[in-house]
Design a protein around this motif. Structure first.
Motif, PDB file in Angstrom:
ATOM      1  N   ASP A 227       0.846  -1.198   0.000  1.00  0.00           N
ATOM      2  CA  ASP A 227       0.000   0.000   0.000  1.00  0.00           C
ATOM      3  C   ASP A 227       0.875   1.240   0.000  1.00  0.00           C
ATOM      4  N   ASN A 228       0.520   2.175  -0.872  1.00  0.00           N
ATOM      5  CA  ASN A 228       1.270   3.422  -1.053  1.00  0.00           C
ATOM      6  C   ASN A 228       0.369   4.631  -0.903  1.00  0.00           C
ATOM      7  N   SER A 229       0.909   5.660  -0.306  1.00  0.00           N
ATOM      8  CA  SER A 229       0.215   6.954  -0.246  1.00  0.00           C
ATOM      9  C   SER A 229       1.252   8.056  -0.395  1.00  0.00           C
ATOM     10  N   ARG A 230       0.865   9.106  -1.077  1.00  0.00           N
ATOM     11  CA  ARG A 230       1.758  10.244  -1.258  1.00  0.00           C
ATOM     12  C   ARG A 230       1.762  11.185  -0.054  1.00  0.00           C
ATOM     13  N   LYS A 231       0.854  10.968   0.910  1.00  0.00           N
ATOM     14  CA  LYS A 231       0.828  11.886   2.049  1.00  0.00           C
ATOM     15  C   LYS A 231       0.370  11.181   3.320  1.00  0.00           C
ATOM     16  N   ALA A 232       1.339  10.951   4.207  1.00  0.00           N
ATOM     17  CA  ALA A 232       1.041  10.468   5.560  1.00  0.00           C
ATOM     18  C   ALA A 232       1.403  11.605   6.507  1.00  0.00           C
ATOM     19  N   VAL A 233       0.412  12.214   7.099  1.00  0.00           N
ATOM     20  CA  VAL A 233       0.627  13.450   7.862  1.00  0.00           C
ATOM     21  C   VAL A 233       1.544  13.260   9.069  1.00  0.00           C
ATOM     22  N   TYR A 234       1.740  12.019   9.504  1.00  0.00           N
ATOM     23  CA  TYR A 234       2.535  11.741  10.698  1.00  0.00           C
ATOM     24  C   TYR A 234       4.002  11.451  10.395  1.00  0.00           C
ATOM     25  N   GLY A 235       4.385  11.387   9.097  1.00  0.00           N
ATOM     26  CA  GLY A 235       5.784  11.158   8.770  1.00  0.00           C
ATOM     27  C   GLY A 235       5.983  10.096   7.707  1.00  0.00           C
ATOM     28  N   TYR A 236       7.224   9.718   7.502  1.00  0.00           N
ATOM     29  CA  TYR A 236       7.614   8.764   6.463  1.00  0.00           C
ATOM     30  C   TYR A 236       7.374   7.344   6.979  1.00  0.00           C
ATOM     31  N   ASP A 237       6.346   6.706   6.470  1.00  0.00           N
ATOM     32  CA  ASP A 237       5.856   5.429   6.992  1.00  0.00           C
ATOM     33  C   ASP A 237       6.428   4.287   6.158  1.00  0.00           C
ATOM     34  N   GLN A 238       7.335   3.507   6.756  1.00  0.00           N
ATOM     35  CA  GLN A 238       8.023   2.434   6.049  1.00  0.00           C
ATOM     36  C   GLN A 238       8.013   1.168   6.907  1.00  0.00           C
ATOM     37  N   ARG A 239       7.105   0.253   6.596  1.00  0.00           N
ATOM     38  CA  ARG A 239       6.967  -0.962   7.400  1.00  0.00           C
ATOM     39  C   ARG A 239       6.859  -2.204   6.509  1.00  0.00           C
ATOM     40  N   ILE A 240       7.333  -3.324   7.055  1.00  0.00           N
ATOM     41  CA  ILE A 240       7.308  -4.592   6.320  1.00  0.00           C
ATOM     42  C   ILE A 240       6.906  -5.722   7.269  1.00  0.00           C
ATOM     43  N   GLU A 241       6.128  -6.665   6.726  1.00  0.00           N
ATOM     44  CA  GLU A 241       5.787  -7.880   7.463  1.00  0.00           C
ATOM     45  C   GLU A 241       5.922  -9.074   6.526  1.00  0.00           C
ATOM     46  N   VAL A 242       6.595 -10.114   7.007  1.00  0.00           N
ATOM     47  CA  VAL A 242       6.734 -11.360   6.250  1.00  0.00           C
ATOM     48  C   VAL A 242       6.129 -12.483   7.095  1.00  0.00           C
ATOM     49  N   PHE A 243       5.142 -13.170   6.542  1.00  0.00           N
ATOM     50  CA  PHE A 243       4.386 -14.201   7.271  1.00  0.00           C
ATOM     51  C   PHE A 243       4.479 -15.538   6.548  1.00  0.00           C
ATOM     52  N   SER A 244       4.674 -16.611   7.336  1.00  0.00           N
ATOM     53  CA  SER A 244       4.579 -17.972   6.793  1.00  0.00           C
ATOM     54  C   SER A 244       3.960 -18.864   7.857  1.00  0.00           C
ATOM     55  N   ASN A 245       3.800 -20.134   7.552  1.00  0.00           N
ATOM     56  CA  ASN A 245       3.208 -21.041   8.541  1.00  0.00           C
ATOM     57  C   ASN A 245       4.172 -21.347   9.680  1.00  0.00           C
ATOM     58  N   LYS A 246       5.412 -20.865   9.585  1.00  0.00           N
ATOM     59  CA  LYS A 246       6.392 -21.079  10.655  1.00  0.00           C
ATOM     60  C   LYS A 246       6.542 -19.855  11.556  1.00  0.00           C
ATOM     61  N   GLY A 247       5.895 -18.740  11.189  1.00  0.00           N
ATOM     62  CA  GLY A 247       6.043 -17.547  12.016  1.00  0.00           C
ATOM     63  C   GLY A 247       5.920 -16.267  11.216  1.00  0.00           C
ATOM     64  N   CYS A 248       6.273 -15.142  11.857  1.00  0.00           N
ATOM     65  CA  CYS A 248       6.091 -13.825  11.254  1.00  0.00           C
ATOM     66  C   CYS A 248       7.252 -12.918  11.665  1.00  0.00           C
ATOM     67  N   LEU A 249       7.743 -12.140  10.721  1.00  0.00           N
ATOM     68  CA  LEU A 249       8.770 -11.129  10.960  1.00  0.00           C
ATOM     69  C   LEU A 249       8.192  -9.771  10.613  1.00  0.00           C
ATOM     70  N   ARG A 250       8.493  -8.767  11.439  1.00  0.00           N
ATOM     71  CA  ARG A 250       7.875  -7.461  11.226  1.00  0.00           C
ATOM     72  C   ARG A 250       8.857  -6.348  11.612  1.00  0.00           C
ATOM     73  N   THR A 251       8.885  -5.276  10.829  1.00  0.00           N
ATOM     74  CA  THR A 251       9.681  -4.098  11.182  1.00  0.00           C
ATOM     75  C   THR A 251       8.761  -2.952  11.573  1.00  0.00           C
ATOM     76  N   LYS A 252       9.269  -2.092  12.465  1.00  0.00           N
ATOM     77  CA  LYS A 252       8.575  -0.866  12.829  1.00  0.00           C
ATOM     78  C   LYS A 252       9.233   0.317  12.137  1.00  0.00           C
TER      79      LYS A 252
END
Length: 334
Positions: A227-252
């Motif tokens: 998902d992309n947006s040209r304007k997030a009023v709270y700042g530069y929003d850069q997050r990732i999540e990788v999910f599989s049946n063995k678990g999940c990895l996520r960045t803030k």
């Protein structure tokens, strides 16, 4: 440590960023010259950089080992070919080009001339994102089932930029397309994208979107959502999540600072960093360190010409999909 001589073609924002990193943070390189028909004379004098307006002649300079191509996108394949024919290694900013046939020819030229070609997808070198890639193997997640990428700018670019950007998929989402391939370890074979104008009518004026959601299907069966947006009023929003049946990895998000205020009525944290120059400051440095290592050790660059080509193909498929409201297949061979 072997020091490599560098010339930067293009003296705009990204060219200056690379130049200042080389001058002050990357002793592996020696900046010999900058070439741009409209180079910034005041900036060059401030940083004691030799500059020339004669872009064509710089490619035959025998003392140069590497060219950093930071010119407008329409010149990228032409400059890749000139550098390759003169036996120089090439770092090219994204996109690698605008015409698929020209991109393929440039990739083949670099291969024929036996020079390294790396494309500037710096986010692969972000510490958090690279750690996610590493942890997919370490934690035994196997092939990801779902990859979710959020990328939202803090504010809209000016109209002058919008009209020449190539559109949200080519200009903004293209980094996310490369990241999706990188994390999935698999090619994107189909794209279904939706775009809307929800922020500023100027985007519609140029047949562009300011808000988009892109669904990806990978060759290994996994799925991706961007998902992309040209304007997030709270700042530069850069997050990732990788999910599989063995678990999940996520960045803030990376924040302006890590101080947390806890009071009777609210808990407050800092906002995300302001923009890409701050958020990916170290990644810009690490990508050039990686390119230096690839040259010195005669290894394949971490982001090569084919990676650049696939990101372009996905971007074009997304544009076609959003326009026609249909899923679009993506080629996966050179």
């Amino acid at each position: 440590m072997k020091v490599l001589n560098v010339a930067i073609v293009g003296n705009g924002r990204i060219g200056k960023l690379h130049a200042e990193n080389i001058l002050y943070r990357l002793p592996e390189f020696n900046l010999v010259k900058v070439a741009d028909p409209f180079f910034d004379d005041a900036w060059c004098k401030e940083h004691i950089v030799i500059a020339t307006k004669d872009v064509a002649s710089i490619f035959t300079d025998e003392q140069i080992d590497i060219f950093l191509i930071c010119t407008p996108s329409s010149f990228h394949t032409e400059h890749i070919n000139l550098a390759a024919k003169n036996g120089k290694h090439i770092f090219c900013e994204k996109p690698i080009g605008l015409n698929e046939a020209d991109i393929i020819d440039a990739i083949k030229m670099a291969e024929y001339c036996d020079v390294k070609l790396q494309v500037g997808f710096n986010r692969r070198f972000d510490t958090d994102f690279a750690h996610i890639k590493h942890q997919i193997k370490v934690k035994g997640l196997g092939e990801p089932h779902i990859i979710r990428i959020t990328s939202r700018d803090p504010d809209c670019p000016p109209e002058e930029y919008i009209k020449n950007s190539g559109g949200i998929f080519m200009d903004m989402s293209i980094h996310d397309f490369d990241m999706a391939r990188f994390l999935a370890g698999s090619e994107v074979v189909e794209v279904f994208a939706m775009g809307q104008n929800l922020i500023d009518p100027v985007f519609k004026k140029y047949d562009d979107y300011d808000t988009a959601v892109i669904n990806l299907k990978f060759a290994n069966g996994g799925l991706g959502v961007i998902d992309n947006s040209r304007k997030a009023v709270y700042g530069y929003d850069q997050r990732i999540e990788v999910f599989s049946n063995k678990g999940c990895l996520r960045t803030k998000n990376l924040l302006e600072h890590n101080v947390v205020f806890s009071g009777e009525h609210q808990v407050e944290t800092a906002k995300p960093l302001c923009f890409f120059l701050e958020r990916y400051r170290d990644a810009f440095i690490y990508q050039l360190k990686s390119f230096h290592a690839a040259i010195v050790n005669n290894e394949k660059p971490m982001v090569d010409g084919f990676d650049g080509l696939q990101a372009i193909r996905i971007a074009r498929a997304a544009k076609e999909s959003a326009k026609n409201n249909i899923p679009v297949k993506v080629a996966t061979s050179l």
